[in-house]
Design an enzyme around this catalytic site. Structure first.
Site, mmCIF file in Angstrom:
data_model
loop_
_atom_site.group_PDB
_atom_site.id
_atom_site.type_symbol
_atom_site.label_atom_id
_atom_site.label_comp_id
_atom_site.label_asym_id
_atom_site.label_seq_id
_atom_site.Cartn_x
_atom_site.Cartn_y
_atom_site.Cartn_z
ATOM 1 N N ASP A 1 0.857 -1.197 0.000
ATOM 2 C CA ASP A 1 0.000 0.000 0.000
ATOM 3 C C ASP A 1 0.892 1.246 0.000
ATOM 4 O O ASP A 1 2.074 1.171 0.342
ATOM 5 C CB ASP A 1 -0.925 0.023 1.232
ATOM 6 N N SER A 2 0.288 2.368 -0.347
ATOM 7 C CA SER A 2 1.020 3.640 -0.298
ATOM 8 C C SER A 2 1.433 3.971 1.138
ATOM 9 O O SER A 2 2.356 4.735 1.361
ATOM 10 C CB SER A 2 0.133 4.765 -0.839
ATOM 11 N N GLY B 1 -3.151 8.964 -4.163
ATOM 12 C CA GLY B 1 -4.438 9.242 -4.809
ATOM 13 C C GLY B 1 -4.494 10.500 -5.642
ATOM 14 O O GLY B 1 -5.293 10.599 -6.570
ATOM 15 N N CYS C 1 -4.217 -1.628 -2.159
ATOM 16 C CA CYS C 1 -4.409 -0.196 -2.394
ATOM 17 C C CYS C 1 -5.268 -0.073 -3.640
ATOM 18 O O CYS C 1 -4.868 -0.567 -4.715
ATOM 19 C CB CYS C 1 -3.041 0.447 -2.612
ATOM 20 N N ASN C 2 -6.435 0.519 -3.513
ATOM 21 C CA ASN C 2 -7.317 0.652 -4.679
ATOM 22 C C ASN C 2 -6.672 1.506 -5.761
ATOM 23 O O ASN C 2 -6.822 1.238 -6.959
ATOM 24 C CB ASN C 2 -8.649 1.302 -4.276
ATOM 25 N N THR C 3 -5.964 2.548 -5.339
ATOM 26 C CA THR C 3 -5.359 3.476 -6.291
ATOM 27 C C THR C 3 -4.281 2.782 -7.126
ATOM 28 O O THR C 3 -4.269 2.870 -8.357
ATOM 29 C CB THR C 3 -4.736 4.673 -5.523
ATOM 30 N N CYS D 1 -11.197 2.678 -0.730
ATOM 31 C CA CYS D 1 -9.796 3.016 -0.448
ATOM 32 C C CYS D 1 -9.464 2.264 0.833
ATOM 33 O O CYS D 1 -10.258 2.273 1.782
ATOM 34 C CB CYS D 1 -9.643 4.523 -0.247
ATOM 35 N N HIS E 1 -7.512 2.837 3.169
ATOM 36 C CA HIS E 1 -7.353 3.640 4.393
ATOM 37 C C HIS E 1 -8.704 3.846 5.100
ATOM 38 O O HIS E 1 -8.752 4.052 6.305
ATOM 39 C CB HIS E 1 -6.779 5.025 4.077
HETATM 40 N N1 DGL Z 1 -4.843 3.215 0.357
HETATM 41 C C1 DGL Z 1 -4.937 3.695 -0.957
HETATM 42 C C2 DGL Z 1 -6.174 3.247 -1.697
HETATM 43 O O1 DGL Z 1 -6.696 2.214 -1.366
HETATM 44 C C3 DGL Z 1 -4.535 5.034 -1.377
HETATM 45 C C4 DGL Z 1 -4.371 6.147 -0.478
HETATM 46 C C5 DGL Z 1 -3.485 7.152 -1.155
HETATM 47 O O2 DGL Z 1 -2.286 6.908 -1.135
HETATM 48 O O3 DGL Z 1 -4.021 8.128 -1.691
HETATM 49 O O4 DGL Z 1 -6.614 3.868 -2.619
#
Ligand code: DGL
Length: 256
Positions: A10-11, A43, A73-75, A184, A186
């Site tokens: 993840d980020s 993001g 991480c979705n992004t 996301c 987070h």
């Molecule tokens: N946790 C990340 C996600 O699922 C991204 C958060 C980010 O770095 O902007 O999208």
């Protein structure tokens, strides 16, 4: 039997919501979590950058000997999953996508809200998934403005976090949404704040955690990669951040 670890990326700390699901569901599997931590949030970054950071992380997890990698991480999934599957055919990948389907199938009002980062909402993956349900339900998109920063800084238990969440979530409910999809990784750490905004209204929060650990299990079986049942799992946390960040990753994973 294959006792090599599963990698997660993840980020930052968000992917630990996925780590928690997987460690609870797959108790014999060793896990290596890579949380960038320095270049987070992803993001609001450009596609090329997110792709490059994700590839670097995947290379590191492969060097650590991972047998399967979860892009938690979705992004990063939105930007990189097609590239990763094409360029690392020896590694099974699991990506994160907003759980639009269960929300669309269960909504009573016919309006579903998806909370995610700007980059995820603009991604082809999400555009295609939402198009599939567009004739059945009304999908409202919203960016969780400031949410990632709140989680990274561990400020969920603050009045400021409650008001940041309220500002984003209240208009979604006012627009008729009765399902709020957390797109996301987070955002599950702000679930209690979201539920406080919902109060006793008939609105449900939907996340992808369980579906992801089920998908990991399916792939482990399909590729015969399960660890031995009596394997004592090890958990490792790596980051581009400093020692303090690494310790915070660990503490958040274990929930203290
Ligand atoms: N946790 C990340 C996600 O699922 C991204 C958060 C980010 O770095 O902007 O999208």
């Amino acid at each position: 039997m294959d006792n090599r670890p599963i990698g997660l990326f993840d980020s930052g700390m968000g992917g630990l919501s996925v780590w928690q699901q997987i460690s609870r569901a797959l108790t014999s599997e060793s896990l290596i979590f890579f949380g960038d931590g320095v270049r987070c949030p992803y993001g609001s970054r450009g596609k090329e950058e997110v792709l490059q950071f994700t590839v670097e992380a995947v290379e590191r997890l492969i060097a650590e000997g991972c047998k399967l990698i979860v892009i938690a991480c979705n992004t990063a999934t939105a930007v990189a999953i097609v590239y990763l599957r094409a360029n690392y055919p020896q590694i099974p990948f699991v990506g994160l996508e907003p759980a639009v389907k269960p929300a669309a199938l269960s909504t009573k009002t016919g309006t579903v809200a998806v909370l995610a980062t700007q980059r995820s909402l603009e991604g082809e993956l999400f555009v295609n998934t939402s198009a599939k349900y567009a004739d059945k339900v009304n999908i409202i998109k919203a960016v969780g403005k400031g949410f990632v920063e709140i989680v990274e800084e561990g400020r969920e238990h603050s009045a400021e976090a409650d008001s940041a969440v309220k500002e984003v979530v209240e208009p979604l409910i006012a627009a008729g949404a009765d399902r709020i999809v957390l797109g996301c990784t987070h955002y599950p750490f702000l679930r209690a704040n979201i539920e406080r905004v919902i109060g006793d209204r008939d609105v449900k929060v939907v996340d992808s955690g369980e579906a992801v650990s089920r998908r990991v299990e399916q792939l482990l079986d399909y590729y015969h990669l399960r660890a031995a049942e009596d394997n004592i799992p090890t958990y490792k946390f790596i980051t581009l951040g400093d020692k303090l960040y690494q310790e915070r990753l660990e503490r958040r994973a274990y929930g203290y």
